[in-house]
Design a protein around this motif. Sequence first.
Motif, PDB file in Angstrom:
ATOM      1  N   GLY A 113     -17.888  20.570  13.051  1.00 12.95           N
ATOM      2  CA  GLY A 113     -16.831  21.456  13.524  1.00 12.95           C
ATOM      3  C   GLY A 113     -17.340  22.430  14.581  1.00 12.95           C
ATOM      4  N   ASN A 114     -18.560  22.911  14.392  1.00  9.55           N
ATOM      5  CA  ASN A 114     -19.128  23.824  15.386  1.00  9.55           C
ATOM      6  C   ASN A 114     -19.398  23.128  16.705  1.00  9.55           C
ATOM      7  OD1 ASN A 114     -19.079  25.781  13.483  1.00  9.55           O
ATOM      8  ND2 ASN A 114     -21.261  25.677  12.985  1.00  9.55           N
ATOM      9  N   ASN A 115     -19.408  21.804  16.684  1.00  9.05           N
ATOM     10  CA  ASN A 115     -19.677  21.055  17.898  1.00  9.05           C
ATOM     11  C   ASN A 115     -18.435  20.362  18.439  1.00  9.05           C
ATOM     12  OD1 ASN A 115     -22.811  21.013  18.412  1.00  9.05           O
ATOM     13  ND2 ASN A 115     -22.481  20.975  16.201  1.00  9.05           N
ATOM     14  N   LYS A 172     -30.033  19.103  13.918  1.00 13.49           N
ATOM     15  CA  LYS A 172     -30.832  19.599  15.038  1.00 13.49           C
ATOM     16  C   LYS A 172     -31.480  18.443  15.778  1.00 13.49           C
ATOM     17  CE  LYS A 172     -32.158  24.350  14.702  1.00 13.49           C
ATOM     18  NZ  LYS A 172     -32.799  25.200  13.715  1.00 13.49           N
ATOM     19  N   ARG A 173     -31.993  17.472  15.015  1.00 12.19           N
ATOM     20  CA  ARG A 173     -32.679  16.346  15.652  1.00 12.19           C
ATOM     21  C   ARG A 173     -31.748  15.547  16.530  1.00 12.19           C
ATOM     22  NH1 ARG A 173     -36.011  13.479  11.184  1.00 12.19           N
ATOM     23  NH2 ARG A 173     -35.004  11.659  12.059  1.00 12.19           N
ATOM     24  N   LEU A 174     -30.487  15.487  16.134  1.00 16.28           N
ATOM     25  CA  LEU A 174     -29.527  14.718  16.920  1.00 16.28           C
ATOM     26  C   LEU A 174     -28.867  15.560  18.002  1.00 16.28           C
ATOM     27  CD1 LEU A 174     -27.954  12.615  14.074  1.00 16.28           C
ATOM     28  CD2 LEU A 174     -29.288  11.755  15.970  1.00 16.28           C
ATOM     29  N   GLY A 175     -29.332  16.795  18.145  1.00 20.56           N
ATOM     30  CA  GLY A 175     -28.855  17.610  19.257  1.00 20.56           C
ATOM     31  C   GLY A 175     -27.590  18.398  18.997  1.00 20.56           C
ATOM     32  N   PHE A 176     -27.213  18.550  17.739  1.00 19.93           N
ATOM     33  CA  PHE A 176     -26.034  19.375  17.456  1.00 19.93           C
ATOM     34  C   PHE A 176     -26.455  20.828  17.367  1.00 19.93           C
ATOM     35  CE2 PHE A 176     -24.752  15.271  15.761  1.00 19.93           C
ATOM     36  CZ  PHE A 176     -23.487  15.171  16.283  1.00 19.93           C
ATOM     37  N   SER A 177     -25.550  21.706  17.759  1.00 19.99           N
ATOM     38  CA  SER A 177     -25.878  23.119  17.560  1.00 19.99           C
ATOM     39  C   SER A 177     -25.367  23.528  16.186  1.00 19.99           C
ATOM     40  CB  SER A 177     -25.277  23.978  18.661  1.00 19.99           C
ATOM     41  OG  SER A 177     -23.883  23.963  18.559  1.00 19.99           O
ATOM     42  N   ILE A 178     -26.174  24.326  15.503  1.00 21.03           N
ATOM     43  CA  ILE A 178     -25.865  24.674  14.121  1.00 21.03           C
ATOM     44  C   ILE A 178     -24.806  25.756  14.079  1.00 21.03           C
ATOM     45  CG2 ILE A 178     -26.865  25.529  11.970  1.00 21.03           C
ATOM     46  CD1 ILE A 178     -27.970  22.834  12.823  1.00 21.03           C
ATOM     47  N   HIS A 179     -24.842  26.640  15.077  1.00 24.05           N
ATOM     48  CA  HIS A 179     -23.970  27.803  14.990  1.00 24.05           C
ATOM     49  C   HIS A 179     -22.714  27.606  15.813  1.00 24.05           C
ATOM     50  CE1 HIS A 179     -26.963  29.816  12.706  1.00 24.05           C
ATOM     51  NE2 HIS A 179     -27.857  29.488  13.612  1.00 24.05           N
ATOM     52  N   ASP A 180     -21.751  28.321  15.424  1.00 23.31           N
ATOM     53  CA  ASP A 180     -20.441  28.224  16.049  1.00 23.31           C
ATOM     54  C   ASP A 180     -20.483  28.940  17.393  1.00 23.31           C
ATOM     55  OD1 ASP A 180     -17.871  27.929  16.568  1.00 23.31           O
ATOM     56  OD2 ASP A 180     -17.122  28.871  14.736  1.00 23.31           O
ATOM     57  N   HIS A 181     -20.327  28.186  18.465  1.00 16.33           N
ATOM     58  CA  HIS A 181     -20.290  28.860  19.764  1.00 16.33           C
ATOM     59  C   HIS A 181     -18.905  28.749  20.386  1.00 16.33           C
ATOM     60  CE1 HIS A 181     -20.258  24.844  21.387  1.00 16.33           C
ATOM     61  NE2 HIS A 181     -21.315  24.565  20.708  1.00 16.33           N
ATOM     62  N   ASP A 182     -17.991  28.264  19.579  1.00 18.39           N
ATOM     63  CA  ASP A 182     -16.663  27.978  20.117  1.00 18.39           C
ATOM     64  C   ASP A 182     -15.833  29.243  20.247  1.00 18.39           C
ATOM     65  OD1 ASP A 182     -14.663  26.397  21.056  1.00 18.39           O
ATOM     66  OD2 ASP A 182     -13.805  26.038  19.076  1.00 18.39           O
ATOM     67  N   GLN A 183     -15.970  30.109  19.271  1.00 13.33           N
ATOM     68  CA  GLN A 183     -15.072  31.261  19.257  1.00 13.33           C
ATOM     69  C   GLN A 183     -15.816  32.554  19.582  1.00 13.33           C
ATOM     70  OE1 GLN A 183     -13.554  30.894  15.321  1.00 13.33           O
ATOM     71  NE2 GLN A 183     -12.470  29.040  15.814  1.00 13.33           N
TER      72      GLN A 183
END
Lengths: 812, 53
Positions: free
Chosen positions: A489-491, A801-812
């Motif tokens: 969801g964060n991504n 993280k290894r697959l390049g997803f960001s852990i934190h919500d940067h959307d809002q």
Amino acid sequence: MDQVNSGALSEETLVMEQPDICYHCGEPCGHEAVVTDDRDFCCQGCSTVYQIITRNGLDDFYTLAEKPGFSLSQTSKLDYSWLDDPETRDQLIAFRQGTTVRVLFELPQIHCASCVWLLEKLYRLNDGIRQSRVNFNRRELSVVFEEDQISFRELVELLDHIGYRPAIRLADLDRDHAPAVNRRLIYQLGVAGFAFGNIMLFSFPEYLGLNSIRESLFSRYFGYLNLALALPVFLFSATDYFRSAIAGIRIREINMDVPISLGILALFIRSTVEVWTATGAGYFDSLAGLVFFLLIGKWFQQKSFDRLSFERDYKSYFPVSATLEDGTTRSLNQLVPGDRILVRNQELIPADGVLLEGDAMIDYSFVSGESAPVAIQPGEKVYAGGRQTGGRLLLHLSHTVKQSYLTQLWNEQSFHSDEKGRASRIARVMGGHFTWIILSLAFGTLAYWLAVDPDKAIHAFSSVLIIACPCALALAVPFIMGNGVRILGNNGAYVRGPQVIESLATTDVLVLDKTGTITYADQSDIQWQGEPLSGDQKNAIAAICRQSIHPLSQSLSAHLGIPPRSITVHDFHEIPGQGLHATVQDQDYAIGRFGDTGVAPETDITSVEVHVNHTYVGSFLFQPRYRQGLVDALANMPDHMTRHLVSGDRPVDQAFLSDLIGSSDHLHFRQLPADKLKFVQEQQSNKHRVLMIGDGLNDAGALKQSDVGVVITESLNNFTPASDMILSARSFILLPAVRKLAQRLVSHVYLAYGLAFLYNVVGLSFAIRGDLSPIIAAILMPLSSLSVVIYAWIASHLESKRLGFSIHDHDQ
Amino acid sequence: MEVLILLIALSLLIALGFLGAFIWATRSGQYDDDETPAMRMLHENHPQKAKTE
């Protein structure tokens, strides 16, 4: 205070450095900037909102967040007169007492702290508004107002005016406004936590071995206290597990809740008997802890995306009312065949009918997948769901809304079957195996001890059931998958629930829609084919196209840019179905489709011819524009995954597409919504598991039928048909990684199961020997649960993280 | 030593009070929306400017 001031200051310096940025929404202003109070605005709308806000002393709106507004240049005025109809209005109102009315709006535009602030200050904009409260997660605004001071319609207009257009849909008329918050789980969690803490406290003498030196009075007293505390846990907090277990057994399916219920039952009965007969302290601490941990897992998993709906049908897409011929409005539910209705520019056709008057240019891209708008002549049929682009139409309805061609799709079987169960499949399968293993172990133990030492038999039997209770197992799926859901969801990939991740991991066929999915619905690449145009000619064409609201003219004028003001267009006239004629700088221009072209452009491409002074000079070719990252995304999909393109459009660009899909045999054009659904069913009957990606209502059936249906959307505010996953367009490139993450997470669930099983083996070795003491249970059970939770947390974060997803919500 | 029994009963009573407070908080809707209040509280203390024009 200081912080706020410095915020305001930096805001102003920013404006001075970049004078072309709109003060309200932050969009570039272009040539048509509106200047108010020495500030630039991109459009009149933004300027108006700014004035409303500042004139009412609400300037703080601009200091709380950077560029909090949003551009209003694209939005057209809406007519809200239909809200004056008492019946429609009353269906939208949540509560009324005298003249005081409470109403709940869905405002998809809410996106920042400033929005919350402004919307909760509505009472300063109109005295009739008593109170307004925002629920940010759900993008909802609840307003209490006095009906004799501001009408419902005026309230909606006020909201629309300041840029928050309420989403009022046909579905709202049927909906009840009950909050979807699950308070029951919160109560259960609270009660279990309360009991857990206190029972542990009262079990302290037991833990420390103090019972031997204290008189038995205390231990009995504590025992009864524990029993009293454990009762609500057993009777209230744990009931959902019993219910689910019984429901499972009824349909002859043993789920994970069966062994859990067995364990809870064994814990409770055994402990009660021990306390009652004063033979021991019981395992009430383990019982309360077990239920508490399980409920935490459930609560963790429950967090969903309130603002997104995965269950929408056509009712969420259609407006609430239509305009009749005489200008009055009527609720869509009340339209009957024979009604004559008006459809204006950008409005939806609510029901099937026959065109009586008007230049119909209907965009069916969302409902049928056809990319180009269709010209309809008076006397021809129009179908519900199409969007008129152009002038006003008069229609004679032939069907009701519910019986229209498009809405009938929803009567298809696949829309009502819900075989895609909400429970985790892995947990179900494992739960089944697990139950049989512990039952045979328990009865084996019972048989052994009955033969060897009957006094110990019941003790050992219940110990096995207690210690084998798969708390840790039951936590693995909620925490690993729940984390997965959050991180995705964060991504920008919003999944309906954890079970979607499991299904995604096993998909082996990729089915793609074309229009709006792998291409941009509203953009195309425009190429000029013919003699090179001079600058004057380009400007002339741009100026002429600006006169027309035909979608092709609009995209041409957008492509050519804004012509200098010095160019004036004379003798402009538009011939529907043909094109535009005009005179610019004493040259005759004809732009459109006239049938006699010097060159024959490829038949499968939309083109617009240009004639200057009655001679053909060339054509503009409209190529679909493919989504950014499309080629990369498909290249990163595993090779063994078969791809298919299923499009409602006519065959276009076949060379590129067959390259993309891998085989020209896998391109399917001119597919009706029902064909798409059938295609998915055929794939599934060949034992394939289908991952379908679509965007419009025409894909709705196929999406629902697919093992995983993914909807791609430019903006989360847009309507999306029912699906398992909503993928924000900018995250399209992540799709292969999403699938990979799903597979990794599933394997981590199995690893976590292995970990939990190790603890079980240790515990069982005590239990089978009949040596399980309350203190061992009290240590082992929380320990195993905690290990699984920690493992789940670390594993899901590391993989993401290894697959390049960001852990934190940067959307809002 | 018997006074312990009374003290423990009292401690449990206090704990029950907190459970009651929790249930009241849930019932009054405090757990329904856990994001907006965090934004709201940043605004409320901000001094209001009077209507300027």
